[in-house]
Design a protein around this motif. Structure first.
Motif, mmCIF file in Angstrom:
data_model
loop_
_atom_site.group_PDB
_atom_site.id
_atom_site.type_symbol
_atom_site.label_atom_id
_atom_site.label_comp_id
_atom_site.label_asym_id
_atom_site.label_seq_id
_atom_site.Cartn_x
_atom_site.Cartn_y
_atom_site.Cartn_z
ATOM 1 N N TYR A 29 23.006 104.197 23.268
ATOM 2 C CA TYR A 29 21.863 105.012 23.687
ATOM 3 C C TYR A 29 22.035 105.492 25.139
ATOM 4 C CZ TYR A 29 19.685 103.748 19.311
ATOM 5 O OH TYR A 29 19.434 103.587 17.964
ATOM 6 N N ASN A 30 23.182 106.088 25.372
ATOM 7 C CA ASN A 30 23.515 106.776 26.632
ATOM 8 C C ASN A 30 23.844 105.841 27.790
ATOM 9 O OD1 ASN A 30 22.973 109.336 25.402
ATOM 10 N ND2 ASN A 30 20.782 108.983 25.765
ATOM 11 N N VAL A 31 23.989 104.530 27.561
ATOM 12 C CA VAL A 31 24.382 103.640 28.655
ATOM 13 C C VAL A 31 25.570 102.788 28.217
ATOM 14 C CG1 VAL A 31 21.993 103.510 29.471
ATOM 15 C CG2 VAL A 31 22.897 101.685 28.015
ATOM 16 N N ASN A 32 26.356 102.348 29.200
ATOM 17 C CA ASN A 32 27.472 101.439 28.949
ATOM 18 C C ASN A 32 27.004 100.023 29.268
ATOM 19 O OD1 ASN A 32 29.836 99.777 29.361
ATOM 20 N ND2 ASN A 32 31.039 101.664 29.372
ATOM 21 N N LEU A 33 26.742 99.235 28.230
ATOM 22 C CA LEU A 33 26.190 97.893 28.422
ATOM 23 C C LEU A 33 27.124 97.008 29.239
ATOM 24 C CD1 LEU A 33 24.690 97.251 24.879
ATOM 25 C CD2 LEU A 33 23.418 97.578 26.990
ATOM 26 N N LYS A 34 28.421 97.067 28.947
ATOM 27 C CA LYS A 34 29.367 96.209 29.656
ATOM 28 C C LYS A 34 29.403 96.544 31.144
ATOM 29 C CE LYS A 34 34.159 94.642 29.821
ATOM 30 N NZ LYS A 34 35.502 94.711 29.185
ATOM 31 N N ALA A 35 29.471 97.822 31.454
ATOM 32 C CA ALA A 35 29.538 98.227 32.861
ATOM 33 C C ALA A 35 28.249 97.863 33.587
ATOM 34 C CB ALA A 35 29.805 99.726 32.960
ATOM 35 N N GLY A 36 27.120 97.987 32.918
ATOM 36 C CA GLY A 36 25.841 97.728 33.573
ATOM 37 C C GLY A 36 25.519 96.252 33.750
ATOM 38 N N LEU A 37 26.111 95.389 32.892
ATOM 39 C CA LEU A 37 25.777 93.959 32.956
ATOM 40 C C LEU A 37 26.881 93.103 33.551
ATOM 41 C CD1 LEU A 37 24.063 93.515 29.462
ATOM 42 C CD2 LEU A 37 22.955 93.637 31.689
ATOM 43 N N GLU A 38 28.072 93.636 33.663
ATOM 44 C CA GLU A 38 29.202 92.851 34.155
ATOM 45 C C GLU A 38 28.972 92.411 35.599
ATOM 46 O OE1 GLU A 38 33.810 93.006 32.897
ATOM 47 O OE2 GLU A 38 32.975 94.839 33.743
ATOM 48 N N GLY A 39 29.192 91.133 35.835
ATOM 49 C CA GLY A 39 29.033 90.593 37.179
ATOM 50 C C GLY A 39 27.605 90.234 37.535
ATOM 51 N N LYS A 40 26.657 90.526 36.647
ATOM 52 C CA LYS A 40 25.257 90.184 36.926
ATOM 53 C C LYS A 40 24.952 88.827 36.306
ATOM 54 C CE LYS A 40 23.259 94.730 37.650
ATOM 55 N NZ LYS A 40 23.030 94.453 39.070
ATOM 56 N N HIS A 41 24.883 87.827 37.139
ATOM 57 C CA HIS A 41 24.655 86.466 36.659
ATOM 58 C C HIS A 41 23.150 86.213 36.585
ATOM 59 C CE1 HIS A 41 28.918 85.907 37.162
ATOM 60 N NE2 HIS A 41 28.824 86.307 38.425
ATOM 61 N N LEU A 42 22.551 86.700 35.518
ATOM 62 C CA LEU A 42 21.108 86.548 35.357
ATOM 63 C C LEU A 42 20.793 86.256 33.901
ATOM 64 C CD1 LEU A 42 19.276 89.966 35.229
ATOM 65 C CD2 LEU A 42 21.745 89.798 35.086
ATOM 66 N N ARG A 43 19.677 85.553 33.700
ATOM 67 C CA ARG A 43 19.183 85.302 32.341
ATOM 68 C C ARG A 43 18.364 86.512 31.917
ATOM 69 N NH1 ARG A 43 18.451 79.595 30.848
ATOM 70 N NH2 ARG A 43 16.539 80.271 29.826
ATOM 71 N N LEU A 44 18.703 87.075 30.768
ATOM 72 C CA LEU A 44 18.124 88.340 30.347
ATOM 73 C C LEU A 44 17.694 88.260 28.884
ATOM 74 C CD1 LEU A 44 17.835 91.395 31.282
ATOM 75 C CD2 LEU A 44 20.022 91.758 30.161
ATOM 76 N N GLN A 45 16.562 88.888 28.560
ATOM 77 C CA GLN A 45 16.144 89.000 27.165
ATOM 78 C C GLN A 45 16.899 90.182 26.558
ATOM 79 O OE1 GLN A 45 11.811 89.059 27.958
ATOM 80 N NE2 GLN A 45 11.680 87.298 26.587
ATOM 81 N N PHE A 46 18.105 89.889 26.026
ATOM 82 C CA PHE A 46 19.039 90.935 25.625
ATOM 83 C C PHE A 46 18.508 91.766 24.456
ATOM 84 C CE2 PHE A 46 23.064 92.316 23.507
ATOM 85 C CZ PHE A 46 23.491 93.160 24.526
ATOM 86 N N VAL A 47 17.870 91.116 23.484
ATOM 87 C CA VAL A 47 17.333 91.850 22.334
ATOM 88 C C VAL A 47 16.263 92.830 22.784
ATOM 89 C CG1 VAL A 47 16.050 91.619 20.170
ATOM 90 C CG2 VAL A 47 17.902 90.030 20.699
ATOM 91 N N HIS A 48 15.431 92.396 23.740
ATOM 92 C CA HIS A 48 14.402 93.297 24.275
ATOM 93 C C HIS A 48 15.043 94.483 24.979
ATOM 94 C CE1 HIS A 48 10.987 90.067 24.383
ATOM 95 N NE2 HIS A 48 11.623 90.117 23.234
ATOM 96 N N LEU A 49 16.135 94.218 25.698
ATOM 97 C CA LEU A 49 16.836 95.305 26.383
ATOM 98 C C LEU A 49 17.348 96.330 25.378
ATOM 99 C CD1 LEU A 49 18.149 96.610 28.881
ATOM 100 C CD2 LEU A 49 20.112 95.096 28.524
ATOM 101 N N LEU A 50 17.942 95.871 24.279
ATOM 102 C CA LEU A 50 18.448 96.785 23.260
ATOM 103 C C LEU A 50 17.317 97.624 22.672
ATOM 104 C CD1 LEU A 50 20.941 94.437 21.344
ATOM 105 C CD2 LEU A 50 21.460 96.081 23.146
#
Length: 354
Positions: A31-52
């Protein structure tokens, strides 16, 4: 904290994201974003399903993700912008773009962003981290923290709470926070002049809370007493008219008698003594209107002692309720007496009609 979920289940909770195979699973453009590039190196707990889901359904989520704010993108639906703000960022996010470096570096959440928006002063990264520390220790009192901040400002509130924690290191920070919130609330109710710093920020909040509580209870007690006197007077005036209309001065038969409530507090005392709800606002209002009225059934040799309580439709003489302690049912002799009183009221009603 690793655990395996059943096949087919979905992880809705916050978790760290393994980014190495995101391109393989979602492609380089989800959906127009690169998930790997946007999340790489970010050491955070994230609600990934909500993000999708947000990226799929919300253009705002795409904007936030591309701005380097995946945490906010996962909660895009909770973020209100500022339509009158300057620039695209402020209109989308609701705060100045000057906050962007801090939002990125500290992975600010949607609720934390809400705090920044409500602040009337600039929230520096240092001040924000103090807020985050306090908020984490007062997890279940966030509304109290926000109330205090609104009243006295961010920096002053956090500084004051910190000093009180040093004064009372063994007292939970959440308790100190609630006592300060209550202190501010009661002071406002009592119209205390809060312009003086020593009043707005008492040196010892525990002692100040104790003092203001005693004063507050005293004043509120007087108000309730005056209000009770007014209610008693109004009740007495209304029921006297109804008793006169029904020709009631009392009624007795077979060792029982009817006691006529005279005051609002009579209903309250009856309910407390017999552990039922006749003292409630509804019964009081019905008595005032005169259609559904309350009568106390007592023993003739103990007319002051609560025994059974009766509600009656005075237009028909029908008994609506007849209960004793804890809403227990009336025995045959009490029921027979109540029926005799019912017939008495019915005859009175016939006479009035005639």
């Amino acid at each position: 904290m690793w655990h395996r979920l059943p096949i087919g289940s979905t992880c809705d909770s916050s978790s760290y994201i393994y980014t190495d195979n995101l391109d393989e699973v979602f492609g380089t453009s989800y959906y127009n974003v690169n998930l790997k590039a946007g999340l790489e190196g970010k050491h955070l707990r994230l609600q990934f399903v909500h993000l999708l889901d947000e990226l799929k359904n919300s253009p705002k989520a795409e904007f936030l993700f591309k701005m380097g704010l995946p945490m906010l993108a996962s909660s895009a639906y909770r973020i209100a912008g500022d339509p009158n703000g300057q620039g695209v960022f402020q209109k989308q996010v609701g705060v100045s773009k000057q906050y962007l470096p801090m939002l990125r570096r500290l992975n600010v959440t949607a609720s934390e962003l809400s705090f920044i928006k409500k602040s009337e002063e600039w929230v520096s990264p240092e001040l924000f981290q103090i807020y985050r520390s306090v908020q984490s220790r007062c997890r279940y009192n966030n509304s109290s923290l926000e109330e205090v901040i609104v009243e006295v400002g961010v920096s002053k509130a956090l500084r004051y709470i910190g000093k009180q924690q040093q004064l009372y290191p063994k007292v939970a920070l959440s308790k100190i926070l609630v006592e300060y919130k209550d202190y501010l609330h009661m002071s406002k109710e009592l119209r205390v002049d809060m312009s003086h710093k020593s009043i707005r920020f008492p040196a010892d909040i525990v002692e100040a809370h104790r003092t203001i509580t005693a004063r507050y209870n005293e004043v509120m007690g007087e108000i309730q007493k005056r209000k009770g006197e007014e209610l008693n007077a109004a009740f007495h005036e209304a029921v006297q008219e109804h008793y006169a209309r029904l020709g009631l001065t009392g009624f007795q038969k077979d060792g029982f008698c009817i006691v006529l409530p005279q005051m609002r507090t009579d209903l309250i005392a009856e309910g407390q003594s017999l552990n039922h709800c006749v003292g409630g606002e509804g019964y009081y209002k019905k008595c005032m209107m005169g259609t559904y009225m309350i009568f106390f059934v007592r023993k003739q040799d103990a007319p002051e002692k609560p025994f059974f309580t009766m509600e009656m439709d005075t237009t028909t003489g029908n008994i609506i309720q007849l209960y004793g302690f804890g809403d227990c049912s009336a025995p045959k002799d009490v029921r027979a007496f109540a029926n005799a009183f019912s017939r008495f009221i019915q005859r009175r009603g016939v006479k009035q009609t005639a």
